[in-house]
Design a protein around this motif. Sequence first.
Motif, PDB file in Angstrom:
ATOM      1  N   THR A 192       0.762  -1.307   0.051  1.00 35.81           N
ATOM      2  CA  THR A 192      -0.034   0.369  -0.110  1.00 35.81           C
ATOM      3  C   THR A 192       1.176   0.949   0.056  1.00 35.81           C
ATOM      4  OG1 THR A 192      -1.886  -1.070   1.180  1.00 35.81           O
ATOM      5  CG2 THR A 192      -1.938   1.617   1.077  1.00 35.81           C
ATOM      6  N   VAL A 193       1.192   1.749  -1.210  1.00 37.57           N
ATOM      7  CA  VAL A 193       1.945   2.753  -1.431  1.00 37.57           C
ATOM      8  C   VAL A 193       1.185   3.568  -2.020  1.00 37.57           C
ATOM      9  CG1 VAL A 193       4.290   1.991  -0.634  1.00 37.57           C
ATOM     10  CG2 VAL A 193       3.151   1.755  -3.228  1.00 37.57           C
ATOM     11  N   ASN A 194       1.373   5.032  -2.917  1.00 31.50           N
ATOM     12  CA  ASN A 194       1.204   6.091  -3.844  1.00 31.50           C
ATOM     13  C   ASN A 194       1.532   6.176  -4.834  1.00 31.50           C
ATOM     14  OD1 ASN A 194      -0.106   8.088  -4.566  1.00 31.50           O
ATOM     15  ND2 ASN A 194       0.942   9.852  -3.556  1.00 31.50           N
ATOM     16  N   LEU A 195       1.014   5.318  -5.470  1.00 35.35           N
ATOM     17  CA  LEU A 195       1.832   5.141  -7.287  1.00 35.35           C
ATOM     18  C   LEU A 195       1.257   6.424  -8.278  1.00 35.35           C
ATOM     19  CD1 LEU A 195       0.633   1.189  -7.386  1.00 35.35           C
ATOM     20  CD2 LEU A 195       3.144   2.385  -7.204  1.00 35.35           C
ATOM     21  N   TYR A 196       0.340   6.680  -7.264  1.00 35.09           N
ATOM     22  CA  TYR A 196       0.362   8.281  -8.634  1.00 35.09           C
ATOM     23  C   TYR A 196       1.424   9.072  -9.099  1.00 35.09           C
ATOM     24  CZ  TYR A 196      -4.604   7.055  -8.320  1.00 35.09           C
ATOM     25  OH  TYR A 196      -5.112   6.377  -8.426  1.00 35.09           O
ATOM     26  N   PRO A 197       2.560   9.160  -8.178  1.00 30.73           N
ATOM     27  CA  PRO A 197       3.944  10.518  -8.463  1.00 30.73           C
ATOM     28  C   PRO A 197       4.655   9.621  -8.981  1.00 30.73           C
ATOM     29  CG  PRO A 197       4.122  10.197  -6.358  1.00 30.73           C
ATOM     30  CD  PRO A 197       2.380   9.192  -6.620  1.00 30.73           C
ATOM     31  N   MET A 198       4.280   8.530  -9.668  1.00 32.83           N
ATOM     32  CA  MET A 198       5.294   7.584 -10.524  1.00 32.83           C
ATOM     33  C   MET A 198       4.310   8.232 -12.385  1.00 32.83           C
ATOM     34  SD  MET A 198       5.661   3.652  -8.991  1.00 32.83           S
ATOM     35  CE  MET A 198       6.324   3.077 -10.034  1.00 32.83           C
ATOM     36  N   VAL A 199       3.360   7.844 -11.800  1.00 30.63           N
ATOM     37  CA  VAL A 199       2.695   8.352 -13.388  1.00 30.63           C
ATOM     38  C   VAL A 199       3.395   8.857 -14.556  1.00 30.63           C
ATOM     39  CG1 VAL A 199       0.409   8.850 -14.391  1.00 30.63           C
ATOM     40  CG2 VAL A 199       0.815   7.397 -12.130  1.00 30.63           C
ATOM     41  N   PRO A 200       3.635  10.495 -14.124  1.00 31.85           N
ATOM     42  CA  PRO A 200       4.286  11.169 -14.956  1.00 31.85           C
ATOM     43  C   PRO A 200       5.549  10.938 -15.499  1.00 31.85           C
ATOM     44  CG  PRO A 200       3.818  12.613 -13.214  1.00 31.85           C
ATOM     45  CD  PRO A 200       2.833  11.165 -12.745  1.00 31.85           C
TER      46      PRO A 200
END
Length: 296
Positions: A192-200
């Motif tokens: 359970t980690v925040n993956l959204y910063p990886m998207v860009p």
Amino acid sequence: MWDPFLDKIELVIMYLLTHKLLLSLCVILLVIVIRRVTITRIRGEANFLSEDQRKWISRTKNGAFTLLLLTLFLLWESEISKFALSLTAIAVALVVASKEIILCITGSLQRASSRSFRIGDWIEVGPVCGEVIEHNLMATVIQEIALQQGQYHYTGKTITLPNSMFFTVAVKNLNFMKRYVYHGFTVTIKETVNLYPMVPVLLDKIDEHIADFIDIARRYNHMIERHAGVDLPGSDPHIHITTTATGEQQVHFKLFCPTVQAAELEARIREDFMTLYCEQYLPVAAKNVELAYQPA
């Protein structure tokens, strides 16, 4: 000078007309020889057949079969008429017995009238996907393609589909996928980690991978939209994140790319994702696990 020769020819013709069975055998042999010679000329010495060669070979086979059928019907017309009259009482039984044959022939007519596909097209019939290499009145032959696994390569299997299937199973024409395809795949993450910063960052890396063909892909995508008359998702890559019922995160990728490069691009993008994920999150996860199991 020619009279004796013409008399002999006339005698031969009269003899053959009198003995229809022998004449039928001669006609069958003649058609088979002509078909074989024609197919050999079309095939030439090429190891692999082109789409044009497959089309002409299929036309030759269908034309030879139709010519043979019409010739034999005209030759035995009187006998067939007498035989048909004698079978009036059991006509219904014959129709029921030949139901599958009738459905196959009707399915072939339906395919020809609707122009749902032609030789060289990629089609999907139920769970079967492949390239059409031959079709006739009774069946359609396809070269199987592993579309379900997302590899888009030939499996080496040849599948013969009875034309009656076209009345019960939907036929999907996938011809535009021979060049470009909407390729999608998913990566599942347990932590359970925040993956959204990886998207860009991932989108930038994908742009680097597709820079060589993105302009052609956009033009081809626009051409498909105009031909189909629908608004397609577009040629730009997409990434979105969802969760499963058990709380695991899933990262979904979709890109419009050349079919032959789809598997390679997926491997590169997976490598980029795992490299970035390991650099950003795995050290933290490993530290948390170590603290959770540290003895008191």
